[in-house]
Write a protein that holds these residues in place. Structure first.
Motif, PDB file in Angstrom:
ATOM      1  N   TYR A  66     -64.625 -48.418 -40.652  1.00 44.73           N
ATOM      2  CA  TYR A  66     -64.060 -48.440 -39.414  1.00 44.73           C
ATOM      3  C   TYR A  66     -62.730 -47.438 -38.990  1.00 44.73           C
ATOM      4  N   GLY A  67     -62.646 -47.278 -37.675  1.00 44.04           N
ATOM      5  CA  GLY A  67     -61.640 -46.465 -37.315  1.00 44.04           C
ATOM      6  C   GLY A  67     -61.833 -45.165 -36.595  1.00 44.04           C
ATOM      7  N   GLU A  68     -61.149 -44.638 -35.951  1.00 43.70           N
ATOM      8  CA  GLU A  68     -61.422 -43.206 -34.984  1.00 43.70           C
ATOM      9  C   GLU A  68     -62.349 -42.467 -35.962  1.00 43.70           C
ATOM     10  N   ARG A  69     -61.845 -42.241 -36.960  1.00 45.04           N
ATOM     11  CA  ARG A  69     -62.676 -41.310 -37.986  1.00 45.04           C
ATOM     12  C   ARG A  69     -63.318 -41.925 -39.071  1.00 45.04           C
ATOM     13  N   LEU A  70     -63.652 -43.361 -39.065  1.00 43.51           N
ATOM     14  CA  LEU A  70     -63.961 -44.288 -40.111  1.00 43.51           C
ATOM     15  C   LEU A  70     -63.525 -43.929 -41.290  1.00 43.51           C
ATOM     16  N   GLU A  71     -61.966 -44.111 -41.190  1.00 41.72           N
ATOM     17  CA  GLU A  71     -60.969 -43.752 -42.331  1.00 41.72           C
ATOM     18  C   GLU A  71     -60.559 -45.077 -43.126  1.00 41.72           C
ATOM     19  N   HIS A  72     -60.974 -46.013 -42.539  1.00 46.60           N
ATOM     20  CA  HIS A  72     -60.544 -47.216 -43.169  1.00 46.60           C
ATOM     21  C   HIS A  72     -61.954 -48.094 -43.600  1.00 46.60           C
ATOM     22  N   GLN A  73     -61.754 -48.893 -44.858  1.00 47.70           N
ATOM     23  CA  GLN A  73     -62.848 -49.747 -44.974  1.00 47.70           C
ATOM     24  C   GLN A  73     -62.475 -50.992 -45.479  1.00 47.70           C
ATOM     25  N   VAL A  74     -63.466 -52.053 -45.499  1.00 48.86           N
ATOM     26  CA  VAL A  74     -63.364 -53.412 -45.794  1.00 48.86           C
ATOM     27  C   VAL A  74     -64.590 -53.891 -46.353  1.00 48.86           C
ATOM     28  N   MET A 119     -67.088 -57.218 -47.682  1.00 40.51           N
ATOM     29  CA  MET A 119     -67.180 -58.434 -47.335  1.00 40.51           C
ATOM     30  C   MET A 119     -68.262 -59.152 -48.117  1.00 40.51           C
ATOM     31  N   GLY A 120     -68.250 -60.263 -48.336  1.00 38.30           N
ATOM     32  CA  GLY A 120     -69.246 -60.909 -49.401  1.00 38.30           C
ATOM     33  C   GLY A 120     -69.641 -62.324 -48.396  1.00 38.30           C
ATOM     34  N   ALA A 121     -70.480 -62.905 -48.996  1.00 35.45           N
ATOM     35  CA  ALA A 121     -71.092 -64.442 -48.558  1.00 35.45           C
ATOM     36  C   ALA A 121     -69.622 -65.368 -48.314  1.00 35.45           C
ATOM     37  N   GLY A 122     -69.605 -65.853 -47.061  1.00 35.19           N
ATOM     38  CA  GLY A 122     -68.696 -66.633 -46.727  1.00 35.19           C
ATOM     39  C   GLY A 122     -67.317 -65.929 -45.977  1.00 35.19           C
ATOM     40  N   ASP A 123     -67.295 -64.493 -45.943  1.00 34.14           N
ATOM     41  CA  ASP A 123     -66.302 -63.699 -45.337  1.00 34.14           C
ATOM     42  C   ASP A 123     -66.688 -63.732 -43.842  1.00 34.14           C
ATOM     43  N   MET A 124     -65.536 -63.435 -43.034  1.00 35.37           N
ATOM     44  CA  MET A 124     -65.672 -63.271 -41.619  1.00 35.37           C
ATOM     45  C   MET A 124     -64.930 -62.238 -41.151  1.00 35.37           C
ATOM     46  N   LEU A 125     -65.544 -61.240 -40.300  1.00 34.42           N
ATOM     47  CA  LEU A 125     -64.755 -60.047 -39.979  1.00 34.42           C
ATOM     48  C   LEU A 125     -64.817 -59.974 -38.415  1.00 34.42           C
ATOM     49  N   TYR A 126     -63.618 -59.618 -37.767  1.00 36.69           N
ATOM     50  CA  TYR A 126     -63.443 -59.294 -36.482  1.00 36.69           C
ATOM     51  C   TYR A 126     -63.315 -57.938 -36.397  1.00 36.69           C
ATOM     52  N   ILE A 127     -64.200 -57.375 -34.902  1.00 41.84           N
ATOM     53  CA  ILE A 127     -64.055 -55.979 -34.810  1.00 41.84           C
ATOM     54  C   ILE A 127     -63.771 -56.037 -33.411  1.00 41.84           C
ATOM     55  N   PRO A 128     -62.548 -55.301 -33.010  1.00 40.82           N
ATOM     56  CA  PRO A 128     -61.841 -55.285 -31.467  1.00 40.82           C
ATOM     57  C   PRO A 128     -62.934 -54.227 -30.748  1.00 40.82           C
ATOM     58  N   ALA A 129     -62.878 -54.540 -29.554  1.00 38.33           N
ATOM     59  CA  ALA A 129     -63.779 -53.728 -28.654  1.00 38.33           C
ATOM     60  C   ALA A 129     -63.453 -52.384 -28.879  1.00 38.33           C
ATOM     61  N   GLY A 130     -64.477 -51.353 -28.665  1.00 43.49           N
ATOM     62  CA  GLY A 130     -64.118 -49.938 -28.669  1.00 43.49           C
ATOM     63  C   GLY A 130     -63.853 -49.241 -29.983  1.00 43.49           C
ATOM     64  N   LEU A 131     -63.806 -50.086 -31.205  1.00 41.80           N
ATOM     65  CA  LEU A 131     -63.503 -49.573 -32.331  1.00 41.80           C
ATOM     66  C   LEU A 131     -64.705 -49.077 -33.110  1.00 41.80           C
ATOM     67  N   PRO A 132     -64.736 -47.757 -33.388  1.00 40.21           N
ATOM     68  CA  PRO A 132     -65.946 -47.013 -34.274  1.00 40.21           C
ATOM     69  C   PRO A 132     -66.153 -47.849 -35.730  1.00 40.21           C
ATOM     70  N   HIS A 133     -67.376 -48.058 -36.062  1.00 41.61           N
ATOM     71  CA  HIS A 133     -67.651 -48.831 -37.362  1.00 41.61           C
ATOM     72  C   HIS A 133     -68.909 -48.414 -37.815  1.00 41.61           C
ATOM     73  N   LEU A 134     -69.228 -48.816 -39.051  1.00 40.14           N
ATOM     74  CA  LEU A 134     -70.382 -48.650 -39.602  1.00 40.14           C
ATOM     75  C   LEU A 134     -70.577 -49.473 -40.883  1.00 40.14           C
ATOM     76  N   ASP A 155     -71.190 -40.150 -38.424  1.00 41.64           N
ATOM     77  CA  ASP A 155     -72.201 -40.481 -39.534  1.00 41.64           C
ATOM     78  C   ASP A 155     -72.009 -39.787 -40.630  1.00 41.64           C
ATOM     79  N   ALA A 156     -71.751 -38.517 -40.873  1.00 42.89           N
ATOM     80  CA  ALA A 156     -71.520 -37.615 -42.112  1.00 42.89           C
ATOM     81  C   ALA A 156     -70.260 -38.062 -42.833  1.00 42.89           C
ATOM     82  N   LEU A 157     -69.275 -38.805 -41.983  1.00 39.30           N
ATOM     83  CA  LEU A 157     -68.051 -38.990 -42.734  1.00 39.30           C
ATOM     84  C   LEU A 157     -68.108 -40.189 -43.664  1.00 39.30           C
ATOM     85  N   VAL A 158     -69.147 -40.875 -43.797  1.00 39.28           N
ATOM     86  CA  VAL A 158     -69.396 -41.898 -44.599  1.00 39.28           C
ATOM     87  C   VAL A 158     -70.517 -41.558 -45.643  1.00 39.28           C
ATOM     88  N   PRO A 159     -70.114 -41.654 -47.063  1.00 38.88           N
ATOM     89  CA  PRO A 159     -70.946 -41.169 -48.120  1.00 38.88           C
ATOM     90  C   PRO A 159     -72.307 -42.020 -48.373  1.00 38.88           C
TER      91      PRO A 159
END
Length: 136
Positions: free
Chosen positions: A76-84, A86-101, A132-136
């Motif tokens: 996630y991030g403007e250039r997908l520069e961050h990552q998180v 997650m596994g079973a039982g985890d929750m993730l919040y994604i703000p409006a307008g935030l690019p993610h993959l 799309d090409a920014l994520v291996p």
């Protein structure tokens, strides 16, 4: 007041699938179309091992994800520069307008419940093919 004119709970059985713009397959869920929702949607998604979505964002809508099985990494991030991860039982919040993959990084399918503040679900999805090409 007759039952047909009164507000009522609506049951949706996730038995029908649809292909989302993001490149993943979703089980039918709670939407404006399925139950008349006005402020949210909820679906079930299963990402096969090694599969990934297309880079995208949801214009004006927040997303909440609850992973029920498997593991995934969301870039996630403007250039997908961050990552998180997650596994079973985890929750993730994604703000409006935030690019993610999201990508399934495990050997098993990754299943998650996804809720959004968009009753029409797919209308506010904006694909970002330039990322799309920014994520291996």
């Amino acid at each position: 007041m007759s039952p047909s004119s009164a507000k009522a709970c609506r049951l949706v059985r996730a038995r029908t699938n649809f292909d989302g713009r993001q490149g993943l397959t979703y089980a039918e869920g709670i939407t404006a179309e399925s139950v008349g929702a006005t402020g949210l949607s909820m679906h079930l998604v299963t990402i096969p091992p090694g599969a990934r979505a297309k880079a995208h964002l949801h214009e004006s809508h927040e997303t909440a994800i609850f992973v029920t099985a498997g593991t995934a990494r969301t870039w996630y991030g403007e250039r997908l520069e961050h990552q998180v991860d997650m596994g079973a039982g985890d929750m993730l919040y994604i703000p409006a307008g935030l690019p993610h993959l999201p990508v399934n990084i495990g050997a098993e399918p990754c299943t998650a419940v996804i809720a959004r503040t968009d009753a029409n679900e797919q209308e506010a999805v904006r694909l970002l093919p330039e990322l799309d090409a920014l994520v291996p």
